[in-house]
Motif scaffolding. Structure first.
Motif, PDB file in Angstrom:
ATOM      1  N   THR A 300      43.280 -92.241 -20.800  1.00 10.12           N
ATOM      2  CA  THR A 300      43.999 -92.238 -22.077  1.00 10.12           C
ATOM      3  C   THR A 300      45.484 -91.926 -21.879  1.00 10.12           C
ATOM      4  O   THR A 300      46.323 -92.338 -22.687  1.00 10.12           O
ATOM      5  N   TYR A 304      47.588 -94.736 -23.584  1.00  9.00           N
ATOM      6  CA  TYR A 304      48.051 -94.257 -24.893  1.00  9.00           C
ATOM      7  C   TYR A 304      49.264 -93.341 -24.777  1.00  9.00           C
ATOM      8  O   TYR A 304      50.321 -93.622 -25.354  1.00  9.00           O
ATOM      9  N   SER A 357      33.077 -94.383 -24.936  1.00 12.63           N
ATOM     10  CA  SER A 357      34.373 -94.164 -24.297  1.00 12.63           C
ATOM     11  C   SER A 357      34.797 -95.389 -23.496  1.00 12.63           C
ATOM     12  O   SER A 357      35.967 -95.808 -23.536  1.00 12.63           O
ATOM     13  N   LEU A 361      38.134 -97.827 -24.039  1.00  9.62           N
ATOM     14  CA  LEU A 361      39.139 -98.156 -23.029  1.00  9.62           C
ATOM     15  C   LEU A 361      39.320 -99.662 -22.900  1.00  9.62           C
ATOM     16  O   LEU A 361      40.449-100.144 -22.711  1.00  9.62           O
ATOM     17  N   ALA A 394      42.016 -96.104 -27.755  1.00 12.21           N
ATOM     18  CA  ALA A 394      42.232 -94.790 -27.143  1.00 12.21           C
ATOM     19  C   ALA A 394      41.568 -93.691 -27.957  1.00 12.21           C
ATOM     20  O   ALA A 394      41.152 -92.663 -27.406  1.00 12.21           O
ATOM     21  N   TRP A 398      39.021 -90.277 -27.044  1.00 14.21           N
ATOM     22  CA  TRP A 398      39.772 -89.081 -27.446  1.00 14.21           C
ATOM     23  C   TRP A 398      38.892 -88.116 -28.227  1.00 14.21           C
ATOM     24  O   TRP A 398      38.985 -86.899 -28.060  1.00 14.21           O
ATOM     25  N   THR A 509      43.391 -99.163 -16.822  1.00 12.15           N
ATOM     26  CA  THR A 509      42.499 -98.818 -17.934  1.00 12.15           C
ATOM     27  C   THR A 509      41.140 -99.480 -17.785  1.00 12.15           C
ATOM     28  O   THR A 509      40.091 -98.851 -18.012  1.00 12.15           O
TER      29      THR A 509
END
Length: 537
Positions: A300, A304, A357, A361, A394, A398, A509
């Motif tokens: 991240t 991000y 997750s 991504l 992202a 998070w 990523t």
């Protein structure tokens, strides 16, 4: 690692794996008193995310006003990130040793004082120095606030309190660029830091007087050798990355910095493996799924956080948008943090947190690839759509990372696991920002060298200095170093370098998504911690 109330320790307690709370639990709080305490803490903590994204919007204006070198301009952001990341574990230990309320109060006061100092700074050197102190203050605020709230609330009330604190971070990240843009353009860049101080002191006045003090009765000191070696390794490595494009990657200074960073890192590992109460318990890395969790904050950071801090330079310095305009465009990237993390928590009812997750991504990578294909003459609306996609992608990991950091290790290791994760997150963000800045400067330099007629050796220094200026959004001074090229060529060089950087971030990523899926694809949904618990970045 349990507190005296039988709950896992917060990130701020992580530096003390056997910590236990000692608080005056005989004091009964009314609902209104608890609400006032929570409001005060949230207002005080709000300055962290506001400052995080807001300083990125103000940085180009600060650099132009104070006429600093490119390296000094980069340190406006990196000094804060570096000191924040390297101080977080120490701040947690200090909270256990000296008192959670005291550490929180000192942190808020120091943050306000450094903000006032920055608002009056006569040079960029002073801004960078005070930003480093501000990072230390941020670590104290985050460590003290988390631990103090854990002592003030129980059960569902504690979950709601941390959820509110997490929401505060989302609001700060979303509004920071807009607030900084408005204040910088309307009243000047110094007004943003004055607002920082005012917000922090308001929270101090509301929250600190009513907080209870609590300690860890087993805390017996700090792991100073570990803290010093860890901070030295981060500092030397980050400074080497930032100075490399200007001094040359093979110069004695840069080689010495990287060698010193490696020596300090080895020393840190050696120290932590031998002290009785280490600042960072490396044995947790024996759990493969815990290693997988550490990939998430780094991923991240690349997809991000780096954009959150680099894009304002592009929008203001290269494309010529106003500070307010840049702030509005940055909201497209940060606004998803208001709702996507909570959505991710709900999605864990149907699929594992690791899968969610990884999907996030991939979505972020798609958004970055989309953004890389948009020209500099595109409208703000066209830019907003891929930025929003990046923010949504992202936002999925998070909202799950903190819970995962403790769910993948035995319950009794939860406190230290969260502390390692928090340190990896903040320190990793500082290093990824330095890496991205160095790559952008190097790629820009290569394009400027190709654009020069005959590429004379005598202009090598001018090309390097111009590339550094372009990478920090200072086109006017960059053009002075290479008058034969003109600003359109400089912008074209930056555009090409930025596209390549985005493609590199996409690759990193996607690789991270594959690793997360491999390590965490079958990991149960985190239940040991509220997904909305607070994190700055």
């Amino acid at each position: 690692m349990q507190s005296n109330r039988g709950t896992p320790l917060t990130p701020s307690q992580a530096a003390s794996p056997h910590a236990a709370a000692v608080a005056d639990s005989s004091v009964t709080r009314s609902a209104s008193q608890q609400a006032l305490i929570l409001a005060g803490v949230c207002i005080a903590v709000l300055v962290l995310p506001l400052n995080f994204g807001g300083a990125a919007v103000s940085a180009p204006t600060i650099g132009t006003a104070l006429r600093g070198s490119p390296v000094a301009i980069n340190w406006i952001l990196n000094a804060f990130m570096l000191s924040f990341g390297s101080s977080l574990m120490v701040a947690g230990a200090l909270a256990d040793l000296l008192g959670r309320k005291r550490v929180f109060a000192v942190g808020v006061a120091l943050f306000a004082a450094t903000s006032l100092g920055i608002s009056a700074a006569p040079s960029l050197v002073w801004v960078d120095f005070l930003r480093a102190l501000q990072g230390i203050a941020a670590a104290l605020v985050l460590a003290g606030s988390s631990a103090a709230l854990a002592q003030e609330f129980d059960g569902h009330g504690r979950a709601r309190a941390f959820s509110m604190l997490g929401t505060t971070f989302g609001v700060g990240l979303a509004l920071g660029p807009l607030l900084a843009g408005f204040l910088t353009q309307t009243f000047g860049w110094r007004s943003f830091f004055l607002a920082d101080a005012a917000i922090g002191l308001t929270g101090f006045a509301l929250g600190v007087p009513k907080l209870r003090e609590s300690y860890d009765p087993h805390a017996n000191g700090l792991d100073w050798p570990g803290a010093i070696s860890f901070t030295a390794a981060l500092t030397l490595f980050t400074f080497g990355l930032l100075q490399g494009p200007e001094s040359g990657w093979s110069s004695p200074l840069i080689v010495a910095l990287f060698v010193g960073a490696a020596v300090m890192a080895i020393a840190f590992v050696w120290i932590e493996g031998r002290v009785t109460r280490p600042m960072l318990d490396l044995s947790l890395f024996r759990y493969p799924r815990f290693v997988g969790v550490q990939v998430l904050p780094l991923a991240t950071a690349f997809c991000y956080v780096t954009l959150l801090l680099v894009l304002p330079t592009r929008f203001i310095g290269i494309e010529g948008h106003t500070a307010i305009g840049a702030g509005l465009m940055m909201v497209s990237l940060s606004a998803p943090m208001l709702f996507v993390p909570l959505t991710a928590a709900h999605l864990t009812r149907w699929m594992s947190a690791g899968v969610i997750s990884a999907i996030g991504l991939v979505i972020a990578a798609i958004g970055m690839l989309w953004f890389s294909g948009i020209g500099f003459d595109a409208s703000a609306t066209v830019l907003a759509i891929p930025l929003f996609v990046i923010g949504v992608g992202a936002g999925l990991p998070w909202g799950l990372m903190d819970g995962l950091s403790v769910s993948v290790v035995p319950k009794e290791r939860a406190g230290m696991a969260t502390g390692i994760f928090s340190t990896t997150r903040v320190a990793g963000e500082g290093m990824t920002l330095a890496v991205a800045s160095a790559i952008l400067a190097v790629l820009t330099r290569l394009r400027l060298a190709d654009a020069l007629p005959g590429s004379p050796d005598a202009s090598a220094h001018a090309v390097t200095e111009a590339a550094q200026r372009v990478a920090t959004g200072d086109l006017a001074h960059a053009a002075a170093f290479l008058p034969a090229l003109g600003q359109p060529v400089l912008v074209h060089a930056y555009d090409g370098a930025f596209r390549v950087l985005l493609h590199m971030l996409v690759a990193i990523t996607l690789a991270s998504a594959i690793m997360v899926l491999g390590f965490l694809g079958r990991t149960p949904s985190p239940t040991s911690r509220d997904p909305a618990s607070p994190t700055l970045s």
